[in-house]
Structures are given as C-alpha cells and as structure tokens.
Design an enzyme around this catalytic site. Structure first.
Site, short mmCIF file in Angstrom:
data_model
loop_
_atom_site.label_atom_id
_atom_site.label_comp_id
_atom_site.label_asym_id
_atom_site.label_seq_id
_atom_site.Cartn_x
_atom_site.Cartn_y
_atom_site.Cartn_z
N GLY A 155 22.42 11.14 -31.41
CA GLY A 155 21.99 11.82 -30.20
C GLY A 155 22.51 11.15 -28.94
O GLY A 155 22.71 11.82 -27.91
N ALA A 156 22.75 9.85 -28.99
CA ALA A 156 23.26 9.15 -27.82
C ALA A 156 24.66 9.64 -27.46
O ALA A 156 25.03 9.69 -26.29
CB ALA A 156 23.28 7.65 -28.07
N GLY A 173 0.81 -1.21 0.00
CA GLY A 173 0.00 0.00 0.00
C GLY A 173 0.84 1.26 0.00
O GLY A 173 1.95 1.30 -0.55
N GLY A 174 0.33 2.29 0.65
CA GLY A 174 1.03 3.57 0.68
C GLY A 174 2.39 3.50 1.32
O GLY A 174 3.27 4.34 1.04
#
Length: 526
Positions: A416-417, A181-182
C-alpha cells in the site's frame, strides 16, 4: 507616550503639528530604554530590530503606529503607549511585498488587547486583499487580562482570518518568545512555524497548570520548547540557535514561494545546466534493497546547485519534504529516506507528507516524489493510534492535488505504501522508475513464504525450496520492467539522466490544467 494636545494661538501651525508628530514617532521607535535592556539581556532582539532583519533595508511602512487602547480599568488608563504593543506594516523581501506584524514584549509583555487585535486584523485583511505573504513575529504573553472578553474576541478574529487566508497567501509564524494558551492556535493555523532555542515556547497550558492538574513537573522548554516541537510534536517546521539565523531562513523560504495562490513561484536563472548528468547517483544508491543510504544526497545531486530548503527535518525524518529548484523553477520533493527506519511510512511521516503535499498544491508548486519504501510500519501502537486514517491523509492529499506530479521509484516500492507514494493509479502525471526498481505487493522473501508456505513446510530441504521460490517470484513479478510492460510505469530511466528527465517532464507539464468536481470542500480524514 500619549499624543501631545494641539496648542492654540500662533504656535498652532502645521509645522508645529508636524514637529509634534515626529516627537511621538521618535519616542515610539526608541521605546522604554530599560525595557529594551531587559529584552537584550534575555538574548532577544527588539521588535524593530527583528523587522529590520526580515525585510529589505528601508522598505518597511508602518500601519496604525499611533493607535492606542481605550481600556480605563485596572490601571490601564495610566499607560496608553502609541502602537499598543504590536508593530504592523509591510515591506519587501528581495523586492517582493510581504506583510508583517510583530509583538513588542516591552509593552504590556506583548499581550493582546482590543486595539492590539484590531491592528492585526487590519493587516491580515490588507495581506489577503493585496495577495501577499503574511509573517507574524510572535513574542507575547497571551490575552491582556485587564481587557477581559474583548481580548479573547480579538484572538477569534485572528483565527478566522488565518483560516480564510489559508491556501490564499503564504502564512509564516516565527516564534521569538512565549506563546501560551489560545494564542498558540494562530501559529498552528499557518503554513510554517519557526522557533528559536531557549527563548521561544508554545503550549496550551503552562508548567504550573500541568503540575496542579496532573502532578507532573516540567520546565517551559521541556513542555513546549523549540526542540520539543521540532522533534516530538511536529508543530515547528524548523528550529534555530539565534533570531538572526531564523529570520535569514524565513527570507530564503519567502524567495521560494509565490505571493499568492494565483501566481507561480518566482523563477531564478540557473547556472546549473539542465542536462547535467548525475553519474554520482550510481554510487549513492546501493542496488541491494536492504542497504541504507541518505536520500538527502540524492536530492542534492538532482537539485540546482545542490540547494534545497527542508521542512520538518527533525520530525518524522524517515520522510523528506523539501523545496528546491530544477532549472530555476521551484518544486516540492517528497522522498522516503532509507537512512531512517528504512524509509518506512508511519503515522508521523504520513501526516508530515500530507501537509506538505497540500501546501504545494495550494500554491502551484509541482511535486516530485522519490520512492524507496518497504511499506507501512507494522505494530500494535501504529494500528491503535490510527495509521489507517492518518495514513489516508497522505493518500487524500495526493489524490486531491492538481499540480504537476511526477513519481520516480528508485529502488523498492512495496504494498500500500507504493500506491500512496503518488503512484500512477492515484493520479501521478508521469510514473518513472530506475532499472533497480522492485514494485510488488511485498518483498520476494515475504511473498514466497506466503504463496508457497505449504510447499516449503512439506519439503525435505525447506531452505532450498524457499530460496528457489524467492528467486522465481523476483524474476517473474519483480523484475525492473514488469510494471512498465503493464503501463503502470511510463518509462525506466537511466539514473544518470534523472535531472534532465525531470526537468523536461516538468517543462511539458507546466501548463497543466485539472479541475476537481464541483463541491464546497472535501472531507479529508482527520
């Protein structure tokens, strides 16, 4: 155990009250023997056994060990044990102060209530004020249902403090049991998460809820076990077979980190000569750009005594992120690994690298980037799942980093890498390359097919023309000194001198000072 009331008359002496205190502490330390047996039967250590493994012997000082809950409904008034299911305090790791809180699963299943949360809040505030790392040993059943909204508010206070301390003191979460859960969001907000196989799980909604909502059937380990988070989700930075092995590695990691963002990482005297030649690198890295090799071997050859501490080794293994020492000083290595998917950058590798770069920058750890990258991974799946914004995370992290930054192109660096892997153009302090480097928009074969497509298609012997044009492109635009001649590479270095060059360069950059523009904070791509 409830605190014994003070007696009256002649028995009410200071010594008597000291004896009463000792008895309370004894029973608290001993705990419920049957609950201890059940914990051991599950293959799990008790809370104080874990703390003893984490901290230097005899160094632990407990805080608020006598605190108890004040809930009165749903049977809670009958059980008010001292400590309220969490042990908090501080000690040392290799002589340096570390704060720790640890859930005690034997008490209310380690579930968090108002008093439990207040103890954690107190400790987190102390860690931030003292400027020392915070380690949480998690083994709890989530929010204490009997205390309702006060338990939920307790988690909110933890999350807020996790966020406030982010980049201020190192925060390490060790998962030694369930975290559902949280409660799972606190570890997710920390710098590192470590898990133990079979005994630790993390998920927002458990298998029963998943089955009820989606019809899918899955076990707890299949949904949120250690190996799932170490290889699929990327939540866990490391996974171990035993608690002892896990906590020993946490100690090792702490030895590599500064206590806070105002300090440098501790320096160790190295017996590994700074000028040690790296002859082995000539054989480790093949000259042909398409042949594979393992980048781990390169890092081990460069680092002091071949030792390094890798994070996320099982997730996005095409990018290696690891801490090591060079001449005794801690550095963060970010490196493409041609042994996995040719070292390509993809969504997961970009996010892994971005997080690591941000951590190193926050805690004054210099960055060394070893580049051998063919580009970003092409594909519909990558584009539809956001390679643009998620790849930009790595770019943003590097551009924003002010620690010393050195990039070294070992072999290929395309498109771009190449830019994203801490090139000179995005702010690397020094850009170096080996004589085998090929830096270009793309590989020679692909470039020739684009630039000379019409000529090749119209030729009587297309393959001969293609081969000639590939050779010309490689010779004119991809030779090892092309980038250096244009000032985009500071120097082309002999691979055998890699270690000594990096050490000398980092020594020169040690006093580097760089300021970012005045702003509240940036808005990184998410």
């Amino acid at each position: 155990m409830s605190a014994a009331p003070a007696t009256t008359g002649t028995e009410d002496t200071l010594q008597h009250r000291v004896d009463t205190l000792r008895e309370i502490r004894r029973t608290t330390l001993e705990g419920d023997l049957e609950a201890t047996r059940r914990q051991h039967d599950k293959g799990k250590l008790t809370v104080r056994e874990r703390i003893a493994l984490l901290l230097d012997k005899g160094s632990f000082t407990e805080v608020e060990g006598l605190r108890r809950h004040r809930a009165t409904g749903f049977g809670m008034e009958a059980r008010r044990p001292s400590g309220d299911g969490v042990v908090t305090g501080w000690g040392t790791v290799e002589g340096r102060t570390v704060f720790v809180y640890a859930h005690d699963f034997r008490v209310f299943g380690g579930a968090l209530g108002e008093a439990h949360a207040a103890k954690i809040h107190k400790l987190m505030d102390l860690a931030e004020a003292a400027g020392a790392p915070l380690v949480s040993l998690n083994d709890g059943a989530g929010a204490r249902i009997q205390e309702g909204v006060t338990a939920l508010a307790g988690y909110g206070g933890i999350f807020r403090r996790n966020t406030r301390a982010s980049g201020v003191v190192p925060q390490i979460s060790v998962m030694l049991g369930p975290c559902a859960g949280g409660a799972a969001y606190s570890p997710a907000l920390t710098d590192f998460v470590f898990m133990v196989r079979d005994t630790s799980q993390m998920f927002i909604t458990g298998p029963d809820v998943v089955k009820a909502v989606t019809g899918e059937e899955i076990t707890q380990n299949g949904l949120g076990g250690a190996d799932v988070h170490a290889t699929v989700s990327g939540v866990a930075h490391g996974v171990y077979d035993s608690e002892e092995e896990c906590l020993e590695d946490v100690r090792h990691l702490l030895s590599l980190l500064p206590s806070n963002n105002r300090e440098l990482a501790p320096v160790e005297v190295s017996g590994d000569p700074a000028e040690r030649p790296n002859d082995r690198l000539l054989d480790l890295v093949p000259l042909e750009p398409g042949r594979v090799y393992d980048m781990h071997a390169v890092i081990e050859e460069i680092a002091d005594d071949g030792v390094h501490f890798e994070v996320h080794p099982g997730w996005a293994p095409n990018l290696v992120c690891t801490l090591a020492r060079l001449d005794g000083h801690v550095v963060g290595f970010v490196a493409n690994n041609p042994a996995v998917s040719a070292g390509v950058l993809d969504i997961e590798a970009s996010e892994k690298g971005a997080r690591f770069v941000q951590f190193c920058d926050a805690f004054n750890i210099p960055l060394v980037t070893l580049v051998d990258v063919p580009g970003f991974l092409p594909g519909v799946d990558q584009e539809h799942h956001g390679i643009i914004r998620r790849g930009a995370k790595l770019l943003y992290a590097y551009c924003n980093a002010t620690v010393p930054r050195i990039s070294l192109v070992l072999r290929k660096a395309y498109g771009g890498a190449y830019i994203v892997m801490d090139s000179r153009s995005i702010g690397a302090d020094l850009a170096l390359a080996w004589p085998a480097n090929e830096i270009a928009v793309m590989g020679a074969e692909g470039a020739a097919n684009v630039v000379f497509r019409r000529e090749i298609n119209a030729a009587d012997d297309p393959e001969a023309v293609r081969a000639r044009r590939i050779a010309e492109y490689r010779e004119q635009l991809m030779h090892p000194y092309y980038a250096a001649e244009r000032g985009l590479v500071d120097d082309v270095v002999d691979p055998r001198e890699t270690r000594s060059v990096l050490i000398r360069s980092l020594h020169m950059l040690r006093a580097k000072h760089a300021d970012l523009p005045a702003r509240k904070h940036g808005n990184p791509p998410q």
